[in-house]
Design an enzyme around this catalytic site. Structure first.
Site, short mmCIF file in Angstrom:
data_model
loop_
_atom_site.label_atom_id
_atom_site.label_comp_id
_atom_site.label_asym_id
_atom_site.label_seq_id
_atom_site.Cartn_x
_atom_site.Cartn_y
_atom_site.Cartn_z
N LYS A 192 -7.85 9.65 -3.16
CA LYS A 192 -6.62 8.85 -3.17
C LYS A 192 -6.80 7.59 -4.00
O LYS A 192 -5.93 7.20 -4.77
CB LYS A 192 -6.20 8.49 -1.74
CG LYS A 192 -4.87 7.73 -1.77
CD LYS A 192 -4.22 7.52 -0.44
CE LYS A 192 -2.84 6.87 -0.69
NZ LYS A 192 -2.27 6.31 0.52
N GLY A 196 2.97 2.29 9.77
CA GLY A 196 2.75 2.07 11.20
C GLY A 196 3.98 2.40 12.02
O GLY A 196 3.88 2.96 13.12
N ASN A 236 -4.80 5.30 -7.12
CA ASN A 236 -4.40 3.91 -6.85
C ASN A 236 -5.04 2.92 -7.81
O ASN A 236 -4.43 1.92 -8.19
CB ASN A 236 -4.78 3.52 -5.41
CG ASN A 236 -3.83 4.10 -4.38
OD1 ASN A 236 -2.69 4.44 -4.68
ND2 ASN A 236 -4.30 4.23 -3.15
N GLY A 247 0.07 -3.37 13.04
CA GLY A 247 0.79 -3.45 11.78
C GLY A 247 1.84 -2.36 11.71
O GLY A 247 1.63 -1.31 11.10
N ALA A 248 2.97 -2.60 12.40
CA ALA A 248 4.00 -1.56 12.50
C ALA A 248 5.01 -1.68 11.37
O ALA A 248 6.21 -1.78 11.58
CB ALA A 248 4.69 -1.64 13.85
N GLU A 285 -1.86 -5.84 -3.36
CA GLU A 285 -3.08 -5.25 -2.81
C GLU A 285 -4.07 -4.93 -3.95
O GLU A 285 -4.43 -3.78 -4.17
CB GLU A 285 -2.70 -3.98 -2.04
CG GLU A 285 -3.64 -3.61 -0.94
CD GLU A 285 -3.11 -2.48 -0.07
OE1 GLU A 285 -3.71 -2.24 0.98
OE2 GLU A 285 -2.11 -1.84 -0.43
#
Length: 324
Positions: A204, A12, A208, A7-8, A285
């Protein structure tokens, strides 16, 4: 030592450039126009007023890469289950999987040490497939603190940060974690090895769980959410519910809720990742950042009224946009 970044995208790609320029044997799995641009022109990173270009091996077929020492997963968490089959050729007996993803990872209850030991979470690992097919024993936790974005296909812009804390689910300081930490350090990144990685995951997630959905519903940036009395109060209520759940699992928070909100305010006019996804028409997400906290509240029989209300609204917002 072979490293594959699966997953670049923004994070990434940032990792890929830094590792490649440090001489690491790194390969990237990507797709579409981003992959085509990287193959044609290399991967560009805009950072600190300069442009860095690396030419790591890039592919959309992981089977070309062979078994890796480390597979660093930089996908959105809700995408992982869909690529498990493609990931398998990368995994040998000693391969470690580094979960550089937002939210609670699939391995959370591995070596957790209470009555939920070995449990899976449906909201983030439907049917327990990641647990079975990737294996919790392979996992190394990783928290992503930098902010980056894809400026154009093949071009990553670094906004701030260079810290990727890592740690074993068991809390031990393993040789694998030390090797990975040194690899990141050689690439100009900070990857301290923690003996309580879950504390950092929740620290974190604490932001979120509230700032992401509130921003998606209001289109407000962090500074606005944290200074408007109504949204600040709602964020605090969600965070306190989250803290109660986490502390039931033995998590220790090293800052209090007001300091955590102030930290977010000081980031300034920043759009959260969930708001960016909504604006760009990408799947949001929600489950790894919000639904999972609700699920863990159900496991502990703790009420989550503020989280429930915001979660219901943001899921409906995502469904209306066709992004859930």
């Amino acid at each position: 030592m072979k490293v594959c970044i699966y997953g670049a995208g923004a994070i990434g790609g940032y990792l890929g450039v830094q590792l490649a320029l440090s001489g690491a044997d790194v390969s990237l799995v990507a797709r579409g126009a981003h992959l085509a641009a990287m193959k044609a022109n290399g991967l560009k990173l805009l950072i600190g007023g300069e442009e860095r270009v690396a030419h790591p091996r890039c592919t959309d077929n992981p089977a070309e890469l062979g078994v890796q020492d480390f597979v660093i997963i930089c996908l959105k968490a809700h995408s992982i289950t869909g690529v498990l089959e493609q990931m398998k050729p990368l995994l040998g007996p000693s391969t470690r999987i580094v979960t550089a993803v937002n939210g609670v990872p699939y391995w959370y209850f591995y070596k957790h040490g209470d009555k939920l030991e070995g449990s899976t979470l449906e909201s983030i690992d439907p049917g327990g497939r990641q647990w079975r097919e990737l294996g919790p024993e392979r996992a190394i936790g990783c928290i992503v603190y930098p902010a980056t974005e894809i400026e154009a296909p093949g071009v990553i812009k670094h906004v701030y940060g260079d810290k990727f804390p890592i740690g074993e689910p068991s809390g031990e300081i393993s040789a694998d974690c030390e090797r990975l930490s040194k690899l990141f350090e050689a690439a100009g990144l900070k990857a301290p090895v923690l003996d309580r990685i879950r504390d950092e995951i929740w620290l974190k997630l604490w932001g979120n769980v509230c700032f992401n959905p509130i921003s998606a519903l209001t289109h407000a940036t962090l500074d606005v959410i944290c200074t408007d009395p109504a949204t600040r109060a709602l964020a605090k209520a969600m965070m306190l519910e989250t803290q109660t759940i986490a502390e039931t699992f033995g998590v220790k928070f090293r800052v209090d809720v007001e300091r955590r909100i102030e930290g977010a305010r000081k980031v300034g006019a920043h759009k959260t990742s969930m708001l960016q996804d909504l604006e760009r028409g990408r799947p949001m997400e929600i489950d790894p950042l919000v639904t999972v906290v609700q699920e863990m509240g159900r496991l502990t029989q703790l009420p989550t009224p503020a989280i429930d209300a915001v979660l219901g609204l943001v899921i409906q917002r995502a469904k209306v946009a066709g992004l859930y």
